[in-house]
Design a protein around this motif. Structure first.
Motif, PDB file in Angstrom:
ATOM      1  N   THR A  76       0.852  -1.185   0.000  1.00 34.23           N
ATOM      2  CA  THR A  76       0.000   0.000   0.000  1.00 34.23           C
ATOM      3  C   THR A  76       0.891   1.239   0.000  1.00 34.23           C
ATOM      4  OG1 THR A  76      -0.120  -0.008   2.427  1.00 34.23           O
ATOM      5  CG2 THR A  76      -1.884  -1.142   1.235  1.00 34.23           C
ATOM      6  N   PHE A  77       0.284   2.367  -0.290  1.00 32.66           N
ATOM      7  CA  PHE A  77       1.036   3.617  -0.388  1.00 32.66           C
ATOM      8  C   PHE A  77       1.189   4.275   0.986  1.00 32.66           C
ATOM      9  CE2 PHE A  77      -1.082   3.116  -4.550  1.00 32.66           C
ATOM     10  CZ  PHE A  77       0.052   2.977  -5.326  1.00 32.66           C
ATOM     11  N   LYS A  78       2.241   5.061   1.112  1.00 32.61           N
ATOM     12  CA  LYS A  78       2.565   5.730   2.383  1.00 32.61           C
ATOM     13  C   LYS A  78       2.911   7.185   2.107  1.00 32.61           C
ATOM     14  CE  LYS A  78       5.976   5.511   6.181  1.00 32.61           C
ATOM     15  NZ  LYS A  78       6.693   6.774   5.955  1.00 32.61           N
ATOM     16  N   LEU A  79       2.122   8.088   2.663  1.00 29.94           N
ATOM     17  CA  LEU A  79       2.369   9.521   2.515  1.00 29.94           C
ATOM     18  C   LEU A  79       3.080  10.128   3.716  1.00 29.94           C
ATOM     19  CD1 LEU A  79      -0.995  10.804   0.972  1.00 29.94           C
ATOM     20  CD2 LEU A  79       1.263  10.900  -0.104  1.00 29.94           C
ATOM     21  N   ALA A  80       2.977   9.462   4.863  1.00 25.78           N
ATOM     22  CA  ALA A  80       3.501  10.085   6.077  1.00 25.78           C
ATOM     23  C   ALA A  80       3.630   9.046   7.185  1.00 25.78           C
ATOM     24  CB  ALA A  80       2.580  11.215   6.542  1.00 25.78           C
ATOM     25  N   THR A  81       4.313   9.456   8.257  1.00 21.80           N
ATOM     26  CA  THR A  81       4.359   8.697   9.495  1.00 21.80           C
ATOM     27  C   THR A  81       3.787   9.573  10.602  1.00 21.80           C
ATOM     28  OG1 THR A  81       6.351   7.510   8.809  1.00 21.80           O
ATOM     29  CG2 THR A  81       5.819   7.478  11.144  1.00 21.80           C
ATOM     30  N   GLU A  82       2.855   9.034  11.352  1.00 17.49           N
ATOM     31  CA  GLU A  82       2.263   9.788  12.458  1.00 17.49           C
ATOM     32  C   GLU A  82       2.828   9.273  13.774  1.00 17.49           C
ATOM     33  OE1 GLU A  82      -2.074  11.467  13.546  1.00 17.49           O
ATOM     34  OE2 GLU A  82      -1.953   9.276  13.503  1.00 17.49           O
ATOM     35  N   TYR A 155       6.012   9.888  -2.143  1.00 18.63           N
ATOM     36  CA  TYR A 155       5.362   8.853  -1.335  1.00 18.63           C
ATOM     37  C   TYR A 155       6.256   7.631  -1.257  1.00 18.63           C
ATOM     38  CZ  TYR A 155       4.169   6.924  -5.929  1.00 18.63           C
ATOM     39  OH  TYR A 155       4.233   6.436  -7.213  1.00 18.63           O
ATOM     40  N   ALA A 156       5.922   6.750  -0.326  1.00 27.37           N
ATOM     41  CA  ALA A 156       6.664   5.513  -0.128  1.00 27.37           C
ATOM     42  C   ALA A 156       5.665   4.360  -0.114  1.00 27.37           C
ATOM     43  CB  ALA A 156       7.468   5.589   1.170  1.00 27.37           C
ATOM     44  N   LEU A 157       6.083   3.213   0.452  1.00 27.75           N
ATOM     45  CA  LEU A 157       5.223   2.038   0.441  1.00 27.75           C
ATOM     46  C   LEU A 157       5.238   1.331   1.794  1.00 27.75           C
ATOM     47  CD1 LEU A 157       6.322   0.419  -2.964  1.00 27.75           C
ATOM     48  CD2 LEU A 157       4.281   1.803  -2.567  1.00 27.75           C
ATOM     49  N   HIS A 158       4.150   0.599   2.059  1.00 34.88           N
ATOM     50  CA  HIS A 158       4.106  -0.419   3.105  1.00 34.88           C
ATOM     51  C   HIS A 158       4.129  -1.761   2.372  1.00 34.88           C
ATOM     52  CE1 HIS A 158       1.557   2.851   5.124  1.00 34.88           C
ATOM     53  NE2 HIS A 158       2.691   2.825   5.802  1.00 34.88           N
TER      54      HIS A 158
END
Length: 279
Positions: A76-82, A155-158
């Motif tokens: 899945t896509f990754k826009l940020a880390t909370e 963006y990155a990925l999971h």
């Protein structure tokens, strides 16, 4: 100095196959022989990983189509880390993969944020980040280079570890990477202190001009050739183990990795296409 013709990568997870594929791809004109000594499951690989945006560039260099990789690995896509609870029980900080604001009369935008912090303003920096606002809203779209607005983020990925390793292994073998399987019994060193060859439990031997250690925290190779004393940081790093597991899918999942501080360590959670991963 003898030219490197044979490379042996020791490991079994996605790191090993990524390293092997990268070496084979980068030096394909030289006919470099790249082999992976598959040691089996290392026991310390997480169920899933969150990546940096740079992984997308690596996939491109390897000749892997992002859409195929995402589809076949259930990424899945990754826009940020909370980050939650790291400064106080109610604190929340969203670290987005993108720019914050724009220059103000030639002055970098971060200086405005520093000024607001000095004034103890409660204004949230994420209000000036498109990636952060999209992540908060549960939205995602790939950046478009022709738009100044959407080109301000990346963006990155999971990625699940098992399917990622299987995909990268298949791709590496298609590039010409060889694989041998065995249990490492002994690392034989040359008089110079360099690795001479690897002795396997089945009495086999593996020899190369260059060795890459991707055996995880066990450090099966580097632990033999690097005997320099280590500084003990355990007093400042009391958490000495990591556990991870697959979990049920997250309803209305956002393109966000969550990290949550606890008194006894910290937790993380990320969404996948058919499930989720926690640690």
């Amino acid at each position: 100095m003898t030219a490197v013709q044979r490379v042996l990568v020791v490991g079994s997870d996605s790191h090993a196959w990524l390293a092997a594929a990268a070496l084979k791809r980068a030096f394909h004109r030289r006919g470099l022989d790249v082999c992976v000594l598959d040691l089996g499951a290392t026991g310390d690989a997480p169920v899933a990983r969150w990546t940096l945006p740079s992984l997308l560039g690596m996939l491109s260099l390897l000749g892997i189509k992002e859409t195929d990789f995402v589809r076949r690995t259930d990424a899945t896509f990754k826009l940020a880390t909370e980050h939650r609870g790291w400064q106080s029980a109610t604190s929340r900080f969203l670290h987005a993969h993108g720019e914050l604001g724009i220059e103000l009369a030639g002055v970098p935008f971060y200086r405005y944020l520093l000024q607001q912090a000095v004034r103890r303003s409660k204004e949230r920096h994420e209000l000036y980040s498109l990636a952060a606002m999209a992540a908060r809203s549960g939205r995602f779209a790939r950046p478009m280079s022709h738009s100044r607005l959407t080109s301000s983020f990346t963006y990155a990925l999971h990625v699940p570890e098992a399917s990622c390793a299987a995909y990268l292994r298949e791709h590496a073998e298609r590039l010409g990477v060889r694989r041998i399987e065995g249990r490492l019994e002994h690392v034989a060193l040359a008089p110079s202190g360099d690795i001479d060859e690897l002795i396997l439990a089945n009495a086999g031997r593996a020899k190369a001009d260059f060795y890459v250690d991707c055996s995880g925290r066990a450090g099966r190779l580097i632990g033999r050739v690097c005997d320099a004393p280590r500084d003990d940081w355990s007093a400042w790093l009391p958490n000495d183990r990591m556990l991870s597991a697959a979990a049920a899918p997250i309803d209305d999942a956002r393109a966000v990795t969550e990290t949550i501080a606890q008194e006894t360590g910290w937790l993380w959670r990320l969404p996948l296409a058919r499930s989720s991963a926690v640690g």
